[in-house]
Scaffold this active site. Structure first.
Site, PDB file in Angstrom:
ATOM      1  N   HIS A  93       0.831  -1.195   0.000  1.00 23.41           N
ATOM      2  CA  HIS A  93       0.000   0.000   0.000  1.00 23.41           C
ATOM      3  C   HIS A  93       0.866   1.245   0.000  1.00 23.41           C
ATOM      4  CE1 HIS A  93      -3.304   2.701   0.680  1.00 23.41           C
ATOM      5  NE2 HIS A  93      -2.747   3.170   1.788  1.00 23.41           N
ATOM      6  N   SER A  94       0.514   2.216  -0.848  1.00 23.26           N
ATOM      7  CA  SER A  94       1.192   3.496  -0.938  1.00 23.26           C
ATOM      8  C   SER A  94       2.690   3.275  -1.242  1.00 23.26           C
ATOM      9  CB  SER A  94       0.966   4.299   0.349  1.00 23.26           C
ATOM     10  OG  SER A  94       1.245   5.663   0.164  1.00 23.26           O
ATOM     11  N   MET A  95       3.598   3.785  -0.420  1.00 21.41           N
ATOM     12  CA  MET A  95       5.019   3.524  -0.662  1.00 21.41           C
ATOM     13  C   MET A  95       5.278   2.034  -0.792  1.00 21.41           C
ATOM     14  SD  MET A  95       8.379   4.297   1.738  1.00 21.41           S
ATOM     15  CE  MET A  95       8.274   2.754   2.679  1.00 21.41           C
ATOM     16  N   ALA A  97       3.605  -0.190  -2.210  1.00 18.33           N
ATOM     17  CA  ALA A  97       3.340  -0.699  -3.550  1.00 18.33           C
ATOM     18  C   ALA A  97       4.578  -0.567  -4.430  1.00 18.33           C
ATOM     19  CB  ALA A  97       2.167   0.055  -4.177  1.00 18.33           C
ATOM     20  N   SER A 120      -1.656  -0.889  -4.169  1.00 15.81           N
ATOM     21  CA  SER A 120      -2.753  -0.140  -3.572  1.00 15.81           C
ATOM     22  C   SER A 120      -2.351   1.309  -3.336  1.00 15.81           C
ATOM     23  CB  SER A 120      -3.128  -0.801  -2.233  1.00 15.81           C
ATOM     24  OG  SER A 120      -4.027  -0.003  -1.491  1.00 15.81           O
TER      25      SER A 120
END
Length: 264
Positions: A93-95, A97, A120
């Protein structure tokens, strides 16, 4: 026998002989492995749940922060070496990903790619141009976090907690700012995208460009919420991960051609 390197980098929330697939989770900026501690409750017992332990936080508080996101991916790929003999699915998720994607590329180069990559709330590496740079003063960093995560207010209001969590957020923001992205070799595994419909960090349109990172099929799932949609929608997210990616053995994508985006 598990190697000391693997033990330093990987936290196991569930991992036993009955696990047919291991879901390897990559935390967002400033977070630790414990961000995924409740996920085993939402997944069948034959799904292992592992999380990457980034340096500089939680039980690796005294370890130095990585110098670059690519260096972090190198270290994680090395740590996953023995685990790669199992069926692995990555979720970031976020970083996380971006880190998961870079690790997937490294494992593919070594001939042991993950079965699937789930990304994500993060633009793909070739679509990072024009993004907001988020490093700055502590006050600017806190303001950025608060703009999409109001639940962090209590942490930042407590001076002691603030001094514990802020260094990791600052270091991770520097990693993401310095990560230039750009063209990468295509993956051979399916890519699944997830995003909140009101995420200010990555829109559904930007997430659809992850289709360009793989020679295999792609699918996008849009859920209600902002950047941390996965907190309020954990049940829906985990159900989809299990049905489509883990237990489905990628079968849900069998009717889609390479690079097809199915925004739901």
């Amino acid at each position: 026998m598990r190697s000391p390197v693997e033990e330093r980098w990987i936290r196991r929330f569930r991992d036993d002989a009955g696990c047919e697939t291991r879901l390897v989770c990559f935390p967002h900026a400033g977070a630790g492995a414990s961000a995924y501690r409740t996920w085993p409750l939402g997944l069948p017992s034959n799904v292992g749940v592992l999380s990457v332990r980034y340096p500089g936080r939680e039980d690796r508080f005294s370890d130095p922060f990585p110098s670059r996101l690519e260096a972090l991916a190198d270290d994680i790929a090395d740590a996953l070496g023995d685990l790669a003999r199992h069926r692995l699915v990555f979720f970031g998720h976020s970083m996380g990903a971006s880190v998961a994607h870079e690790v997937a590329l490294r494992l593919q180069e070594r001939g042991c790619p993950p079965a699937a990559l789930c990304v994500s709330g993060r633009r793909p590496p070739h679509a990072l141009g024009g993004r907001q740079m988020i490093s700055g003063t502590d006050e600017e960093i806190i303001a950025h976090v608060m703009s999409f995560d109001a639940s962090a207010a209590a942490v930042f209001a407590d001076r002691g907690l603030r001094e514990v969590v802020l260094p990791a957020i600052r270091a991770d923001y520097r990693l993401t700012d310095d990560y230039s992205g750009g063209a990468r070799p295509p993956l051979d595994c399916p890519v699944y995208g997830y995003v909140g419909n009101s995420d200010p960090e990555a829109s559904p349109e930007q997430m659809r460009r992850w289709a360009e990172t793989t020679n295999a099929p792609f699918r996008l799932r849009v859920l209600p919420g902002g950047h941390f949609y996965l907190r309020a929608n954990a049940t829906a997210l985990l159900t989809d991960l299990n049905d489509a990616v883990i237990s489905g053995h990628d079968g849900v994508l069998s009717d889609l051609g390479p690079g097809v985006a199915d925004g739901q």
